[in-house]
Design an enzyme around this catalytic site. Structure first.
Site, PDB file in Angstrom:
ATOM      1  N   LYS A   1      33.718  -0.579 167.062  1.00 29.64           N
ATOM      2  CA  LYS A   1      35.448  -0.142 166.608  1.00 29.64           C
ATOM      3  C   LYS A   1      36.456  -0.961 167.111  1.00 29.64           C
ATOM      4  O   LYS A   1      36.434  -1.477 168.103  1.00 29.64           O
ATOM      5  CB  LYS A   1      35.476   1.397 167.421  1.00 29.64           C
ATOM      6  CG  LYS A   1      34.549   2.507 166.868  1.00 29.64           C
ATOM      7  CD  LYS A   1      34.877   3.878 167.344  1.00 29.64           C
ATOM      8  CE  LYS A   1      33.897   4.624 167.993  1.00 29.64           C
ATOM      9  NZ  LYS A   1      34.455   5.399 169.152  1.00 29.64           N
TER      10      LYS A   1
ATOM     11  N   GLY B   1      33.159  -2.452 180.379  1.00 25.95           N
ATOM     12  CA  GLY B   1      34.770  -1.997 180.423  1.00 25.95           C
ATOM     13  C   GLY B   1      35.447  -2.984 181.242  1.00 25.95           C
ATOM     14  O   GLY B   1      36.717  -3.336 180.709  1.00 25.95           O
TER      15      GLY B   1
ATOM     16  N   ARG C   1      19.841  -6.860 187.497  1.00 25.38           N
ATOM     17  CA  ARG C   1      21.038  -6.664 188.423  1.00 25.38           C
ATOM     18  C   ARG C   1      20.676  -6.922 189.860  1.00 25.38           C
ATOM     19  O   ARG C   1      21.284  -7.254 190.610  1.00 25.38           O
ATOM     20  CB  ARG C   1      21.884  -5.336 188.382  1.00 25.38           C
ATOM     21  CG  ARG C   1      22.559  -5.227 186.926  1.00 25.38           C
ATOM     22  CD  ARG C   1      23.251  -4.207 186.884  1.00 25.38           C
ATOM     23  NE  ARG C   1      24.091  -4.242 185.763  1.00 25.38           N
ATOM     24  CZ  ARG C   1      25.067  -3.152 185.114  1.00 25.38           C
ATOM     25  NH1 ARG C   1      24.528  -2.089 185.641  1.00 25.38           N
ATOM     26  NH2 ARG C   1      25.627  -3.422 184.263  1.00 25.38           N
TER      27      ARG C   1
ATOM     28  N   GLY D   1      29.043  -4.880 177.123  1.00 25.80           N
ATOM     29  CA  GLY D   1      27.733  -4.410 177.372  1.00 25.80           C
ATOM     30  C   GLY D   1      26.733  -4.856 176.167  1.00 25.80           C
ATOM     31  O   GLY D   1      25.563  -5.217 176.700  1.00 25.80           O
TER      32      GLY D   1
HETATM   33  P1  ADP Z   1      29.880  -4.229 173.070  1.00 28.78           P
HETATM   34  O1  ADP Z   1      29.423  -3.358 173.947  1.00 28.78           O
HETATM   35  O2  ADP Z   1      29.389  -5.414 173.011  1.00 28.78           O
HETATM   36  O3  ADP Z   1      31.580  -4.231 173.250  1.00 28.78           O
HETATM   37  P2  ADP Z   1      30.091  -2.363 171.022  1.00 28.78           P
HETATM   38  O4  ADP Z   1      29.845  -1.209 171.806  1.00 28.78           O
HETATM   39  O5  ADP Z   1      31.724  -2.356 170.673  1.00 28.78           O
HETATM   40  O6  ADP Z   1      30.035  -3.722 171.677  1.00 28.78           O
HETATM   41  O7  ADP Z   1      29.204  -2.390 169.648  1.00 28.78           O
HETATM   42  C1  ADP Z   1      27.881  -2.465 169.568  1.00 28.78           C
HETATM   43  C2  ADP Z   1      27.541  -1.797 168.309  1.00 28.78           C
HETATM   44  O8  ADP Z   1      28.183  -1.917 167.041  1.00 28.78           O
HETATM   45  C3  ADP Z   1      25.954  -2.039 168.189  1.00 28.78           C
HETATM   46  O9  ADP Z   1      25.263  -0.751 168.633  1.00 28.78           O
HETATM   47  C4  ADP Z   1      25.939  -2.193 166.597  1.00 28.78           C
HETATM   48  O10 ADP Z   1      24.790  -1.612 166.105  1.00 28.78           O
HETATM   49  C5  ADP Z   1      27.206  -1.780 166.143  1.00 28.78           C
HETATM   50  N1  ADP Z   1      27.716  -2.282 164.859  1.00 28.78           N
HETATM   51  C6  ADP Z   1      28.047  -3.575 164.914  1.00 28.78           C
HETATM   52  N2  ADP Z   1      28.127  -4.078 163.792  1.00 28.78           N
HETATM   53  C7  ADP Z   1      27.988  -2.594 162.881  1.00 28.78           C
HETATM   54  C8  ADP Z   1      28.083  -2.549 161.456  1.00 28.78           C
HETATM   55  N3  ADP Z   1      28.388  -3.307 160.462  1.00 28.78           N
HETATM   56  N4  ADP Z   1      27.962  -1.286 161.319  1.00 28.78           N
HETATM   57  C9  ADP Z   1      27.693  -0.233 162.139  1.00 28.78           C
HETATM   58  N5  ADP Z   1      27.321  -0.404 163.356  1.00 28.78           N
HETATM   59  C10 ADP Z   1      27.706  -1.944 163.662  1.00 28.78           C
HETATM   60 MG    MG Z   2      28.961  -1.079 173.934  1.00 25.44          MG
END
Ligand code: ADP
Ligand code: MG
Length: 402
Positions: A209, A382, A36, A359
């Site tokens: 989620k 976010g 960064r 992230g």
């Molecule tokens: P981002 O930060 O890119 O928005 P998220 O925070 O929503 O992504 O999700 C990332 C997390 O989702 C990771 O830690 C990953 O391990 C988890 N994840 C992805 N697929 C699965 C799965 N099938 N079961 C459990 N966790 C999962």
């Molecule tokens: Mg995340």
């Protein structure tokens, strides 16, 4: 409307306030990743090369209790900035006061001043309580910081979705506000995908989620031509279609919503046809299974090879691709193939704007070596989600139009 960029400013002889995002990961006072800081150099250098005086500041972590001020001491960042810039950085570890004011007033052209963690202002040491002056945009604070300089450059995208004294507050009190080069890139790519995407426009969503990303899914159903879904999120949708998802992670209370979204999407949502499953949440070799053949103890931890083929087909000819959320538990070597596969698909697209926001997805792409093979990796989690939703971000809205 196009936004004013730092390169549109005449900075010669001016004190340029630059809000950067130096919220770097630290361990025991040592910076573990200085990406960064490096990323902010072009904007700072531009100001210095143009004969301006740079006044640089950032938040670092969160300040909620008195101890957080020492815990989030930004001194190592100022040192690292000096090394990377190759120019002396005068560092005043205060957010206000005569010492800081004198330092700002006596800055010469081509010199750099940095002050303390902006979030130190979130805690009142005298009365020992949380006051959130920075984070809640206390008007006096923004006016005070603005008084230290002549013009303002916002280059911090990660906090652009919140109005703070160090972005909106300063902008309200200076004659001119421009975007730094990092913010410019976010506006160009994410803003471009929101306002005027070249089509076909394909979105890829994954991660933990559905509930984190409802707003984005709804916006993309309106905007995108296709939405490919992976990650744990896929199991909420598959379960909503009546499939047995075994022991996979899904959200019981979002099944009705998932059904609604599938109806609304009217065929735009593409769900996986297979997955890699395990019997436990661990980095052990997985088994390939079609999504309609899960046993009760099967836990889906990644998308499967047939799904990657399907996604490859859906991405053919795409001109804009936005990706948020890993396809599987990429932290486990046995379950990073889906995420690598999607990185690979994006890297191989011709003439497409490929954008990664979020992230963990951004971290995954960087960690897996794809940082330079896509058009843009967003620096905000976010912020990039809210921007993709089509919301106006205060940190961008406060930048002057050209
Ligand atoms: P981002 O930060 O890119 O928005 P998220 O925070 O929503 O992504 O999700 C990332 C997390 O989702 C990771 O830690 C990953 O391990 C988890 N994840 C992805 N697929 C699965 C799965 N099938 N079961 C459990 N966790 C999962
Ligand atoms: Mg995340």
């Amino acid at each position: 409307m196009a936004k004013k960029i730092v390169s549109d400013l005449n900075v010669k002889g001016k004190k340029v306030l630059i809000r950067v995002d130096f919220n770097v990961p630290m361990k025991n006072g040592v910076i573990t990743d200085d990406t960064r800081i490096k990323a902010a150099l072009p904007t700072i250098k531009y100001v210095l090369d143009g004969g301006g005086k740079a006044i640089v500041f950032s938040h670092l972590g969160r300040v909620k209790v008195a101890e957080d001020i020492a815990k989030n001491d930004i001194t190592p960042v100022a040192k690292r900035l000096e090394e990377l810039l190759g120019v002396k950085v005068k560092f005043i570890n205060k957010t206000r006061g005569k010492e800081l004011e004198d330092a700002a007033a006596s800055l010469k052209d081509g010199e750099v001043l940095m002050f303390a963690n902006t979030r130190n202002e979130d805690f009142d040491l005298v009365n020992n309580k949380e006051v959130k002056k920075e984070s809640k945009n206390d008007p006096e604070l923004g006016e005070y910081w603005a008084s230290l300089g002549d013009v303002f450059v916002n280059d911090a995208f990660g906090t652009a979705h919140r109005a703070a004294a160090s972005n909106v507050g300063i902008a309200a009190n200076v004659k001119e506000t421009a975007a730094g080069f990092l913010l410019e890139k976010e506006i160009k790519f994410i803003g471009g995908a929101v306002d005027n995407p070249k089509r076909p426009y394909v979105a890829i969503l994954g991660g933990a989620k559905v509930s984190d990303k409802i707003g984005v899914i709804e916006a993309l159903i309106e905007k995108a031509d296709k939405i490919l879904i992976g990650g744990a999120m896929m199991f909420t949708f598959l379960k909503a279609q009546g499939l047995n998802v075994g022991a996979s992670k899904f959200e019981e209370d979002k099944l009705d919503l998932a059904k609604e979204l599938l109806t609304k999407a009217n065929g735009k949502i593409v769900l996986p046809v297979d997955a890699l499953v395990a019997k436990e949440f661990a980095d052990v070799k997985g088994l390939e299974k079609d999504v309609d053949k899960f046993d009760n103890d099967d836990m889906g931890l990644d998308i499967g090879p047939k799904t990657l083929d399907l996604f490859a087909k859906e991405l053919q000819g795409a001109k804009t691709v936005v990706w948020n959320g890993p396809m599987g538990v990429f932290e486990f070597e046995n379950y990073n193939k889906g995420t690598i596969g999607v990185c690979e698909l994006l890297a191989n697209l011709k003439d497409a704007a490929t954008i990664i926001g979020g992230g963990d997805s951004a971290a995954a792409a960087e960690q897996l070596g794809y940082a330079n093979k896509v058009s843009h990796i967003s620096t905000g989690g976010g912020a990039s989600l809210e921007y993709l939703e089509g919301k106006e971000l205060p940190g961008i809205a406060c930048v002057d139009n050209k």
